[in-house]
Design an enzyme around this catalytic site. Sequence first.
Site, PDB file in Angstrom:
ATOM      1  N   LYS A  13      30.088  31.260 -65.129  1.00  0.00           N
ATOM      2  CA  LYS A  13      29.498  30.929 -63.818  1.00  0.00           C
ATOM      3  C   LYS A  13      29.521  32.116 -62.864  1.00  0.00           C
ATOM      4  O   LYS A  13      28.543  32.421 -62.220  1.00  0.00           O
ATOM      5  CB  LYS A  13      30.303  29.815 -63.121  1.00  0.00           C
ATOM      6  CG  LYS A  13      30.179  28.455 -63.682  1.00  0.00           C
ATOM      7  CD  LYS A  13      30.833  27.439 -62.740  1.00  0.00           C
ATOM      8  CE  LYS A  13      32.280  27.709 -62.417  1.00  0.00           C
ATOM      9  NZ  LYS A  13      33.241  27.536 -63.493  1.00  0.00           N
ATOM     10  N   ARG A  88      33.781  20.479 -57.082  1.00  0.00           N
ATOM     11  CA  ARG A  88      34.457  20.217 -58.353  1.00  0.00           C
ATOM     12  C   ARG A  88      34.833  18.749 -58.493  1.00  0.00           C
ATOM     13  O   ARG A  88      35.397  18.366 -59.512  1.00  0.00           O
ATOM     14  CB  ARG A  88      35.727  21.058 -58.435  1.00  0.00           C
ATOM     15  CG  ARG A  88      35.544  22.370 -59.221  1.00  0.00           C
ATOM     16  CD  ARG A  88      36.836  23.114 -59.118  1.00  0.00           C
ATOM     17  NE  ARG A  88      37.103  24.010 -60.186  1.00  0.00           N
ATOM     18  CZ  ARG A  88      36.927  25.333 -60.142  1.00  0.00           C
ATOM     19  NH1 ARG A  88      36.369  25.882 -59.093  1.00  0.00           N
ATOM     20  NH2 ARG A  88      37.287  26.095 -61.149  1.00  0.00           N
ATOM     21  N   ARG A 127      38.814  36.984 -72.491  1.00  0.00           N
ATOM     22  CA  ARG A 127      38.603  37.552 -71.149  1.00  0.00           C
ATOM     23  C   ARG A 127      39.909  38.149 -70.627  1.00  0.00           C
ATOM     24  O   ARG A 127      39.924  39.258 -70.107  1.00  0.00           O
ATOM     25  CB  ARG A 127      38.114  36.443 -70.203  1.00  0.00           C
ATOM     26  CG  ARG A 127      37.898  36.880 -68.784  1.00  0.00           C
ATOM     27  CD  ARG A 127      37.065  35.881 -68.029  1.00  0.00           C
ATOM     28  NE  ARG A 127      37.879  34.872 -67.364  1.00  0.00           N
ATOM     29  CZ  ARG A 127      37.371  33.837 -66.694  1.00  0.00           C
ATOM     30  NH1 ARG A 127      36.080  33.659 -66.620  1.00  0.00           N
ATOM     31  NH2 ARG A 127      38.159  32.975 -66.096  1.00  0.00           N
ATOM     32  N   ARG A 139      44.238  37.168 -64.410  1.00  0.00           N
ATOM     33  CA  ARG A 139      44.479  35.972 -63.597  1.00  0.00           C
ATOM     34  C   ARG A 139      45.573  35.140 -64.230  1.00  0.00           C
ATOM     35  O   ARG A 139      45.562  34.878 -65.422  1.00  0.00           O
ATOM     36  CB  ARG A 139      43.177  35.165 -63.503  1.00  0.00           C
ATOM     37  CG  ARG A 139      42.226  35.716 -62.484  1.00  0.00           C
ATOM     38  CD  ARG A 139      40.896  35.021 -62.539  1.00  0.00           C
ATOM     39  NE  ARG A 139      41.016  33.571 -62.475  1.00  0.00           N
ATOM     40  CZ  ARG A 139      39.964  32.767 -62.401  1.00  0.00           C
ATOM     41  NH1 ARG A 139      38.752  33.262 -62.365  1.00  0.00           N
ATOM     42  NH2 ARG A 139      40.126  31.461 -62.360  1.00  0.00           N
ATOM     43  N   ARG A 150      43.028  23.198 -67.212  1.00  0.00           N
ATOM     44  CA  ARG A 150      41.798  23.381 -66.423  1.00  0.00           C
ATOM     45  C   ARG A 150      40.609  22.682 -67.108  1.00  0.00           C
ATOM     46  O   ARG A 150      39.753  22.109 -66.457  1.00  0.00           O
ATOM     47  CB  ARG A 150      41.492  24.871 -66.220  1.00  0.00           C
ATOM     48  CG  ARG A 150      42.448  25.525 -65.218  1.00  0.00           C
ATOM     49  CD  ARG A 150      42.383  27.039 -65.254  1.00  0.00           C
ATOM     50  NE  ARG A 150      41.135  27.569 -64.776  1.00  0.00           N
ATOM     51  CZ  ARG A 150      40.673  28.785 -65.059  1.00  0.00           C
ATOM     52  NH1 ARG A 150      41.391  29.599 -65.827  1.00  0.00           N
ATOM     53  NH2 ARG A 150      39.535  29.203 -64.578  1.00  0.00           N
TER      54      ARG A 150
HETATM   55  P1  AMP Z   1      37.773  29.487 -60.245  1.00  0.00           P
HETATM   56  O1  AMP Z   1      37.897  30.921 -59.830  1.00  0.00           O
HETATM   57  O2  AMP Z   1      36.502  28.842 -59.760  1.00  0.00           O
HETATM   58  O3  AMP Z   1      37.981  29.299 -61.723  1.00  0.00           O
HETATM   59  O4  AMP Z   1      38.968  28.686 -59.522  1.00  0.00           O
HETATM   60  C1  AMP Z   1      40.304  29.001 -59.761  1.00  0.00           C
HETATM   61  C2  AMP Z   1      41.190  27.876 -59.278  1.00  0.00           C
HETATM   62  O5  AMP Z   1      41.021  27.699 -57.860  1.00  0.00           O
HETATM   63  C3  AMP Z   1      40.898  26.503 -59.881  1.00  0.00           C
HETATM   64  O6  AMP Z   1      41.507  26.310 -61.137  1.00  0.00           O
HETATM   65  C4  AMP Z   1      41.460  25.590 -58.809  1.00  0.00           C
HETATM   66  O7  AMP Z   1      42.881  25.523 -58.859  1.00  0.00           O
HETATM   67  C5  AMP Z   1      41.101  26.317 -57.527  1.00  0.00           C
HETATM   68  N1  AMP Z   1      39.761  25.911 -57.051  1.00  0.00           N
HETATM   69  C6  AMP Z   1      38.639  26.673 -56.963  1.00  0.00           C
HETATM   70  N2  AMP Z   1      37.609  25.986 -56.473  1.00  0.00           N
HETATM   71  C7  AMP Z   1      38.084  24.722 -56.252  1.00  0.00           C
HETATM   72  C8  AMP Z   1      37.492  23.520 -55.775  1.00  0.00           C
HETATM   73  N3  AMP Z   1      36.187  23.461 -55.441  1.00  0.00           N
HETATM   74  N4  AMP Z   1      38.292  22.431 -55.664  1.00  0.00           N
HETATM   75  C9  AMP Z   1      39.592  22.468 -55.979  1.00  0.00           C
HETATM   76  N5  AMP Z   1      40.214  23.560 -56.457  1.00  0.00           N
HETATM   77  C10 AMP Z   1      39.461  24.693 -56.606  1.00  0.00           C
END
Ligand code: AMP
Length: 209
Positions: A13, A88, A127, A139, A150
């Site tokens: 994404k 989400r 990754r 990360r 996740r």
């Molecule tokens: P990402 O970088 O989009 O993979 O997000 C990393 C982490 O941030 C996720 O696993 C969640 O813990 C938190 N996170 C990011 N976006 C959201 C969202 N829209 N709602 C809730 N938690 C989020």
Amino acid sequence: MRLIILGPPGAGKGTQAVRIAQRLGVPQLSTGEMLRAAVQAGTEVGMQARAVMEGGALVPDHIVLRIVAERIEAPDTRQRFILDGFPRTISQAVGLDDLLAVAGGKLDMVLEIRVEQDVLLDRIVNRAAEAARRGEPVRKDDSPETLRSRLHVYAEETAPLVDYYDRRGLLRSVDGLQPIEAVAYQLRTIVDLALGEELCRDRITGKHE
Ligand code: AMP
């Protein structure tokens, strides 16, 4: 144009959102990045989010909705953005609809990158290994254990959004198992087509006369 990019962790994404944002000249809003920045800066939101993120769970809806609301009220994002990693949950999607309704706007399209769950574990592990090889920080939530949770969270909380947006005629899906360039090409074609249609509509209604 107001877009959402949807897909499980590791589907690509972020990579595709950056490309679309650059091509259209619209801001890319990644809630994951905003939350990581808050953790880094040690803000109150960051302190609340840190442990949740490291465990691969979702940060509570009201916190995420607040940071998105603040961001999309800024002048550069009022009319145009691509949201990456948000919404989400159904409740976040409803919250977003409300925010846009207040601002007199609406979503144009939701782009879904579809990838089978079992492929994703390999992708994320690779990754993390590649980032480590390049000497970049890895990360904390890219470990196989956290990824499993996740993916579970995605299936339970986020996957229902596919149906939510499909029923409203907003969903466009692309097979994320293809090479990055092929996914990018398909997304570009979908977005260009929608832009063309928008332009035609504006001409007919005299918006661009
Ligand atoms: P990402 O970088 O989009 O993979 O997000 C990393 C982490 O941030 C996720 O696993 C969640 O813990 C938190 N996170 C990011 N976006 C959201 C969202 N829209 N709602 C809730 N938690 C989020």
